[in-house]
Design a protein around this motif. Structure first.
Motif, PDB file in Angstrom:
ATOM      1  N   LYS A 244     -55.127 -42.116  41.431  1.00  0.00           N
ATOM      2  CA  LYS A 244     -54.304 -43.227  41.912  1.00  0.00           C
ATOM      3  C   LYS A 244     -55.146 -44.213  42.724  1.00  0.00           C
ATOM      4  CE  LYS A 244     -49.791 -40.944  42.098  1.00  0.00           C
ATOM      5  NZ  LYS A 244     -48.731 -40.434  42.987  1.00  0.00           N
ATOM      6  N   TYR A 245     -56.027 -43.678  43.567  1.00  0.00           N
ATOM      7  CA  TYR A 245     -56.886 -44.531  44.402  1.00  0.00           C
ATOM      8  C   TYR A 245     -57.825 -45.362  43.529  1.00  0.00           C
ATOM      9  CZ  TYR A 245     -60.505 -45.905  47.703  1.00  0.00           C
ATOM     10  OH  TYR A 245     -61.410 -46.637  48.440  1.00  0.00           O
ATOM     11  N   PHE A 246     -58.435 -44.716  42.515  1.00  0.00           N
ATOM     12  CA  PHE A 246     -59.360 -45.431  41.633  1.00  0.00           C
ATOM     13  C   PHE A 246     -58.632 -46.532  40.862  1.00  0.00           C
ATOM     14  CE2 PHE A 246     -62.056 -41.323  41.328  1.00  0.00           C
ATOM     15  CZ  PHE A 246     -62.722 -41.666  42.499  1.00  0.00           C
ATOM     16  N   GLU A 247     -57.437 -46.249  40.387  1.00  0.00           N
ATOM     17  CA  GLU A 247     -56.664 -47.234  39.647  1.00  0.00           C
ATOM     18  C   GLU A 247     -56.324 -48.436  40.534  1.00  0.00           C
ATOM     19  OE1 GLU A 247     -54.363 -44.303  36.454  1.00  0.00           O
ATOM     20  OE2 GLU A 247     -53.416 -44.805  38.365  1.00  0.00           O
ATOM     21  N   PHE A 248     -55.983 -48.160  41.791  1.00  0.00           N
ATOM     22  CA  PHE A 248     -55.669 -49.223  42.750  1.00  0.00           C
ATOM     23  C   PHE A 248     -56.907 -50.092  43.016  1.00  0.00           C
ATOM     24  CE2 PHE A 248     -55.754 -50.521  47.270  1.00  0.00           C
ATOM     25  CZ  PHE A 248     -54.704 -51.435  47.244  1.00  0.00           C
ATOM     26  N   GLN A 249     -58.055 -49.434  43.229  1.00  0.00           N
ATOM     27  CA  GLN A 249     -59.300 -50.164  43.510  1.00  0.00           C
ATOM     28  C   GLN A 249     -59.744 -50.996  42.311  1.00  0.00           C
ATOM     29  OE1 GLN A 249     -60.991 -50.562  46.327  1.00  0.00           O
ATOM     30  NE2 GLN A 249     -59.517 -49.321  47.466  1.00  0.00           N
ATOM     31  N   LEU A 250     -59.572 -50.454  41.111  1.00  0.00           N
ATOM     32  CA  LEU A 250     -59.945 -51.186  39.896  1.00  0.00           C
ATOM     33  C   LEU A 250     -59.111 -52.452  39.744  1.00  0.00           C
ATOM     34  CD1 LEU A 250     -60.658 -48.562  37.084  1.00  0.00           C
ATOM     35  CD2 LEU A 250     -62.149 -50.408  37.827  1.00  0.00           C
ATOM     36  N   GLU A 251     -57.832 -52.340  40.038  1.00  0.00           N
ATOM     37  CA  GLU A 251     -56.944 -53.493  39.959  1.00  0.00           C
ATOM     38  C   GLU A 251     -57.377 -54.573  40.944  1.00  0.00           C
ATOM     39  OE1 GLU A 251     -54.191 -55.690  38.211  1.00  0.00           O
ATOM     40  OE2 GLU A 251     -54.693 -53.643  37.584  1.00  0.00           O
ATOM     41  N   LYS A 252     -57.763 -54.149  42.147  1.00  0.00           N
ATOM     42  CA  LYS A 252     -58.245 -55.085  43.164  1.00  0.00           C
ATOM     43  C   LYS A 252     -59.517 -55.793  42.691  1.00  0.00           C
ATOM     44  CE  LYS A 252     -58.665 -54.311  47.531  1.00  0.00           C
ATOM     45  NZ  LYS A 252     -58.963 -53.656  48.825  1.00  0.00           N
ATOM     46  N   GLN A 253     -60.423 -55.020  42.088  1.00  0.00           N
ATOM     47  CA  GLN A 253     -61.677 -55.593  41.603  1.00  0.00           C
ATOM     48  C   GLN A 253     -61.433 -56.625  40.507  1.00  0.00           C
ATOM     49  OE1 GLN A 253     -64.360 -52.477  40.374  1.00  0.00           O
ATOM     50  NE2 GLN A 253     -64.646 -51.692  42.442  1.00  0.00           N
ATOM     51  N   LYS A 254     -60.486 -56.340  39.607  1.00  0.00           N
ATOM     52  CA  LYS A 254     -60.186 -57.262  38.511  1.00  0.00           C
ATOM     53  C   LYS A 254     -59.631 -58.581  39.051  1.00  0.00           C
ATOM     54  CE  LYS A 254     -59.384 -53.835  34.881  1.00  0.00           C
ATOM     55  NZ  LYS A 254     -58.369 -53.118  34.080  1.00  0.00           N
ATOM     56  N   LYS A 255     -58.730 -58.482  40.020  1.00  0.00           N
ATOM     57  CA  LYS A 255     -58.146 -59.687  40.622  1.00  0.00           C
ATOM     58  C   LYS A 255     -59.222 -60.523  41.313  1.00  0.00           C
ATOM     59  CE  LYS A 255     -53.412 -58.027  41.340  1.00  0.00           C
ATOM     60  NZ  LYS A 255     -52.394 -57.630  42.341  1.00  0.00           N
ATOM     61  N   ALA A 256     -60.113 -59.823  42.049  1.00  0.00           N
ATOM     62  CA  ALA A 256     -61.191 -60.528  42.755  1.00  0.00           C
ATOM     63  C   ALA A 256     -62.116 -61.219  41.752  1.00  0.00           C
ATOM     64  CB  ALA A 256     -61.982 -59.544  43.618  1.00  0.00           C
ATOM     65  N   ALA A 257     -62.389 -60.551  40.632  1.00  0.00           N
ATOM     66  CA  ALA A 257     -63.271 -61.120  39.607  1.00  0.00           C
ATOM     67  C   ALA A 257     -62.638 -62.354  38.969  1.00  0.00           C
ATOM     68  CB  ALA A 257     -63.571 -60.068  38.541  1.00  0.00           C
ATOM     69  N   GLU A 258     -61.328 -62.296  38.739  1.00  0.00           N
ATOM     70  CA  GLU A 258     -60.618 -63.433  38.145  1.00  0.00           C
ATOM     71  C   GLU A 258     -60.648 -64.648  39.075  1.00  0.00           C
ATOM     72  OE1 GLU A 258     -56.745 -61.949  37.288  1.00  0.00           O
ATOM     73  OE2 GLU A 258     -57.419 -60.713  35.591  1.00  0.00           O
ATOM     74  N   GLU A 259     -60.494 -64.393  40.372  1.00  0.00           N
ATOM     75  CA  GLU A 259     -60.533 -65.477  41.352  1.00  0.00           C
ATOM     76  C   GLU A 259     -61.937 -66.068  41.488  1.00  0.00           C
ATOM     77  OE1 GLU A 259     -59.024 -63.843  44.944  1.00  0.00           O
ATOM     78  OE2 GLU A 259     -56.969 -63.574  44.169  1.00  0.00           O
ATOM     79  N   GLU A 260     -62.959 -65.225  41.299  1.00  0.00           N
ATOM     80  CA  GLU A 260     -64.349 -65.642  41.483  1.00  0.00           C
ATOM     81  C   GLU A 260     -64.883 -66.379  40.254  1.00  0.00           C
ATOM     82  OE1 GLU A 260     -67.989 -66.025  43.503  1.00  0.00           O
ATOM     83  OE2 GLU A 260     -66.003 -65.444  44.222  1.00  0.00           O
ATOM     84  N   ALA A 261     -64.292 -66.132  39.096  1.00  0.00           N
ATOM     85  CA  ALA A 261     -64.824 -66.673  37.838  1.00  0.00           C
ATOM     86  C   ALA A 261     -64.995 -68.198  37.849  1.00  0.00           C
ATOM     87  CB  ALA A 261     -63.941 -66.239  36.672  1.00  0.00           C
ATOM     88  N   PRO A 262     -63.975 -69.001  38.263  1.00  0.00           N
ATOM     89  CA  PRO A 262     -64.147 -70.467  38.261  1.00  0.00           C
ATOM     90  C   PRO A 262     -65.280 -70.923  39.184  1.00  0.00           C
ATOM     91  CG  PRO A 262     -61.827 -69.874  38.498  1.00  0.00           C
ATOM     92  CD  PRO A 262     -62.611 -68.626  38.684  1.00  0.00           C
ATOM     93  N   LYS A 263     -65.381 -70.268  40.342  1.00  0.00           N
ATOM     94  CA  LYS A 263     -66.452 -70.632  41.293  1.00  0.00           C
ATOM     95  C   LYS A 263     -67.823 -70.342  40.702  1.00  0.00           C
ATOM     96  CE  LYS A 263     -63.523 -69.545  45.289  1.00  0.00           C
ATOM     97  NZ  LYS A 263     -63.335 -68.635  46.440  1.00  0.00           N
TER      98      LYS A 263
END
Length: 515
Positions: A244-263
């Motif tokens: 559960k912890y890994f799944e939560f962290q992975l989701e956070k990483q994906k969101k952060a990557a999506e936000e960082e992509a345009p920059k």
């Protein structure tokens, strides 16, 4: 120290050993274990003899009681049978009881208790594991190569079990070394998956493995191993919560990557072609800019700077009499150039096999172990055993000292005593200066000079010589050197440090600093 001469005296191939215990002590441990095996076999023979007597007694009585119980009255109607039954129960069963209770472990247990005081400690076992890991890093060996024993020059091949690999992984884990934890836990799991018979269970290995991978930031892989763990043990106390912890962290990483992509895209647009070229140039670091530890390991593997063909063409071999030294006129020494700057030479056939054996005989009883902690800042780490010999120990030492004087032309009265050092597998001496070695080795054990990219490989019976100081007395910083860890075999060296004092007439002071 003005100069340094190192004699390669002997080489022996052994299975993997841990140098901080000391080569001589390790040899003693081999004989200790052999003695214990002999004692254990004696105990087994005694137990087997006792069991054989009990077995014969049981078989005899089994046959007798089967017959007797078929017709008890008729059987006991015979007076001899009645007498023997009473006798057996009163006497013979008591004798059998004494036989069963007879302790045959005394000799073995007593020997084991005596020898246990010489056994390696937990610290030794940890050190042995770290020596293996050090070799793995220096020579870029994968875990499977070490585990299967497929090392260059190996004479006595030895495989590691899954438990051995697991032990290495645990020791790395206790040091928070998750990189090596992963390598060795993965190797243990691989061997278990291949069907190796073991008491080690996969769940325990995968638990360590997934955590080590997580600690290195590879969340997806950690999650995959955790899923496998849950398949094997659905009730594992940490499995489901970790997933559960890994799944939560992975989701956070994906969101952060999506936000960082345009920059990131914007930054890439700003980056000019010229800047990209500069980055590529910076990526190709010159050898001189590589960190010393990395250069040291490269040279130990035989990589790094090689002499240019022009410089190589200026290196020669010759018969050497040291300016017509009377002792070398009729039997000049074979000399070959190893490097030009600093100037390093090797003398061949400097020491005989008989002298080698005598030096070992004198040194073994008095070797001392040197294995202080390694500090990243000082880069100083010694892992070898050493003894010092003088002419008072044996006249042959004085003969060798005189031979060194004849070869170098330098005064030996102010030089240090002859040092005999032994580097077992994993034994090394990291980069250092001598102001302020030697033998054939199956693999590893070179002496390297990180600043200039030179490597001198062990060769039995030869001596290597160089000056640590210029004639002006200033230190030659290009002579900073190190002994590579021995991968397979055992390196015995004899060192002679020759001091500047006493050489005033033999090596006069130069007029310039670097002369």
């Amino acid at each position: 120290v003005i100069g340094f001469l190192c004699i390669l005296i002997v080489s022996l191939s052994f299975p993997l050993v841990y140098i901080p215990c000391g080569y001589c002590q390790m040899t003693d441990l081999l004989y200790t274990e052999k003695d214990l095996v002999t004692s254990l076999k004696d105990y087994i023979r005694a137990e087997e003899s006792k069991l054989e007597q009990i077995k014969r007694w049981a078989e005899k009585l089994d046959s007798l009681t089967v017959t007797a119980t078929q017709d008890p009255e008729g059987f006991l109607g015979h007076p001899v049978n009645a007498f023997k039954l009473v006798k057996r129960l009163n006497t013979e069963w008591g004798d059998l009881e004494s036989l069963v209770l007879r302790d045959t472990t005394g000799g073995f247990i007593s020997n084991l208790t005596i020898q246990r005081q010489h056994f390696p400690t937990d610290e030794d076992q940890t050190g042995a594991a770290k020596a293996l890991i050090r070799l793995q890093d220096t020579y870029r060996l994968d875990a499977n190569t070490i585990s299967t024993g497929d090392l260059p020059g190996v004479k006595y091949k030895s495989r590691m079990t899954a438990e051995d690999c697991f032990e290495l992984g645990k020791i790395a884990y206790s040091d928070a070394d998750y990189y090596h934890t992963e390598l060795w836990m993965a190797q243990a799991l691989k061997q278990l998956d291949e069907g190796e018979d073991s008491t080690l269970d996969k769940v325990t290995v995968i638990d360590y493995l997934s955590y080590a991978i997580y600690q290195q930031g590879e969340m997806e892989r950690a999650m995959d191993y955790t899923k496998r763990l849950i398949e094997l043990d659905p009730e594992h106390p940490r499995g489901k919560s970790n997933l559960k912890y890994f799944e939560f962290q992975l989701e956070k990483q994906k969101k952060a990557a999506e936000e960082e992509a345009p920059k990131q895209k914007e930054r890439e647009k700003r980056e000019t072609t010229d800047k990209k070229k500069k980055k590529k140039k910076k990526a190709k670091k010159a050898f001189s800019l590589i960190p010393e530890r990395e250069k040291y390991e490269m040279l130990c593997r035989g990589e790094g700077i090689k002499l240019t063909p022009r410089r190589q063409s200026r290196l020669f071999c010759r018969y050497y009499d040291n300016n017509r030294n009377p002792k070398l006129l009729l039997a000049p020494m074979k000399q070959q150039d190893e490097w030009d700057r600093p100037y390093i030479v090797r003398y061949l056939d400097v020491i005989t096999d008989a002298e080698i054996e005598k030096i070992k005989e004198l040194a073994k009883p008095r070797v001392k172990i040197f294995s202080p902690r390694c500090f990243i800042l000082t880069l100083l780490c010694l892992l070898y055993s050493s003894a010092w010999l003088t002419g008072y120990d044996d006249p042959m030492i004085e003969t060798i000292n005189q031979r060194i004087e004849d070869l170098t032309g330098l005064e030996m009265d102010t030089a240090e005593e002859l040092q005999v050092a032994n580097y077992g597998v994993g034994g090394q001496y990291e980069p250092h200066f001598d102001f302020g070695r030697m033998s054939d080795v199956s693999a590893g054990g070179a002496t390297v000079f990180p600043d200039v990219g030179a490597a001198v490989w062990p060769q039995k019976g030869t001596a290597v010589f160089w000056y640590n100081l210029f004639a002006s007395g200033e230190g030659d910083y290009s002579t900073r050197h190190a002994a590579c860890p021995v991968l397979v075999g055992n390196k015995w060296v004899s060192n002679k440090w020759i001091h500047e004092r006493g050489q005033e007439w033999r090596r006069p002071c130069g007029l310039s600093e670097a002369e």
